[in-house]
Design a protein around this motif. Sequence first.
Motif, PDB file in Angstrom:
ATOM      1  N   ASP A 263       0.745  -1.170  -0.077  1.00  0.00           N
ATOM      2  CA  ASP A 263       0.124   0.024   0.160  1.00  0.00           C
ATOM      3  C   ASP A 263       0.882   1.156   0.037  1.00  0.00           C
ATOM      4  OD1 ASP A 263      -1.593   2.289   0.479  1.00  0.00           O
ATOM      5  OD2 ASP A 263      -2.899   0.770   1.931  1.00  0.00           O
ATOM      6  N   ALA A 264       0.813   1.970  -1.186  1.00  0.00           N
ATOM      7  CA  ALA A 264       1.690   3.112  -1.173  1.00  0.00           C
ATOM      8  C   ALA A 264       1.335   4.126  -0.496  1.00  0.00           C
ATOM      9  CB  ALA A 264       1.626   3.787  -2.573  1.00  0.00           C
ATOM     10  N   ARG A 265       0.318   4.293   0.447  1.00  0.00           N
ATOM     11  CA  ARG A 265      -0.173   5.173   1.466  1.00  0.00           C
ATOM     12  C   ARG A 265       0.688   4.774   2.747  1.00  0.00           C
ATOM     13  NH1 ARG A 265      -6.240   4.144   2.338  1.00  0.00           N
ATOM     14  NH2 ARG A 265      -5.425   2.322   1.912  1.00  0.00           N
ATOM     15  N   ARG A 266       1.150   3.829   3.008  1.00  0.00           N
ATOM     16  CA  ARG A 266       1.838   3.457   4.207  1.00  0.00           C
ATOM     17  C   ARG A 266       3.524   3.572   3.976  1.00  0.00           C
ATOM     18  NH1 ARG A 266      -1.494  -0.945   7.643  1.00  0.00           N
ATOM     19  NH2 ARG A 266      -3.719   0.162   7.101  1.00  0.00           N
ATOM     20  N   SER A 267       3.753   4.691   3.891  1.00  0.00           N
ATOM     21  CA  SER A 267       5.181   4.921   4.163  1.00  0.00           C
ATOM     22  C   SER A 267       5.874   5.060   5.380  1.00  0.00           C
ATOM     23  CB  SER A 267       5.782   6.185   3.173  1.00  0.00           C
ATOM     24  OG  SER A 267       4.891   7.325   4.106  1.00  0.00           O
TER      25      SER A 267
END
Length: 433
Positions: A383-387
């Motif tokens: 998930d790209a949002r979970r950096s």
Amino acid sequence: MTFYMRDKKKLPSHLPPDAVGFSACLLVKDDNDRLPEWIAYHFLALPLRRLIVAVDPTSRTSPAEILGRWNGTEDLEGRTLLVTQWTDVDFMSADQISLVQESDEGRERLRARYPNEANLFAHKERQRIFIRNCFGTLKAEGMHWAVHVDSDEFVTFNRRSWGDPDPPLLGSNTIEGALVNERSIWNMKKVGAQLEEEKARREGGPLMMKYEKTMRRRRTGVKIRENIRDKLPTLESLMTLEDFIHLHQHLHPFSKKGFMMPRLFFFGRPLDNSHIAAGPDDGIDRSTFDTLRFRSHATKGAFLYNTFGKTMMDVSRITESDLVLNEEKRIRQVHNLLVPYDTRDMYIGNREKEPYVLMPYSAAPFRVHHYLGTWESYSKRDDARRSRKTYDKMNDVPIPYDDDDITSWLDVLIKMMGTEKVARLSAGSGVIA
């Protein structure tokens, strides 16, 4: 320990004499480290007796073994937990599947609608479709009270405790304040101003508007809700959320078809967990349970970090007209599922077009604990949002509170079911494959 047994004579007319327990709809993606703890806790607290789990097709792990070990688990009253696992074909049409799965056609259609967030909205489309079909299935099965929360969210009694906004205070940092001042919900995310308000509140400075003036037209409803909070039990009493609803069925908000529950955000920074290390040597590693090791949370009643709440509803009384749907008759957004049909409801935005039904933290009988968890658990999803930057920002709270309201649940469950059984059912909690 005295076990609480419900008085069947006090059950409301729209519930069966042998209340069937709570039901839940859960959409998962690589959540096997959270799932055993989530089911175990809600089996005790709600009590969860019907669970429908949809698995995202991009998930690299399957929850089948965990769900299988819980399916058929029996409680002290002889009621069993029925668990069903769904895939996309169980709740979506062929056209819907084409839209949300990794097909070129579906992705192009999503990009046309959401140019910058096609992958995110594919997930949201699946979630909206799942929620409506899941609740519809539960209604057809004769279930009553149901929730849709995520695998990192735990529903509990909203007991008064340290850090409680009492008396209710109204400022831009609160859901109530946003409503009163007619501000946009998104304008409450001004972090600097919110932290200044929190600092002033702790120091006792003049900060908020008077509650009496704000709630003038809602005086009766607030009084009833406040009284309900005074009656809230502990988990150690073995009174479940369903039991409490039955005993107070005629009071607001339980007399309604559904209501909002505020969320309380818990950070991924363990405090002094010596109480865990000093626990019984029974083979259950309590240090891997999020609800036991993470006890530091954001300000109760604030929008910062906690954001929107979640909905609890009696699906047996819900019709299509009660749901907030978009033009395609799909759930509009997952936090607020019900239209504000009660004049005592607080809401932000246009009542017909984009209503957000709100319940002040100080009046809510239940709340939802939302756990950030460890970086390893947070980042395991594709998930790209979970950096790492996002995680560190969410984990950086300068003025946290501590809370132990639900940390006793595991020991209560062990007393009820036995160590060996709980160890088997909760195996894998906090373990990332």
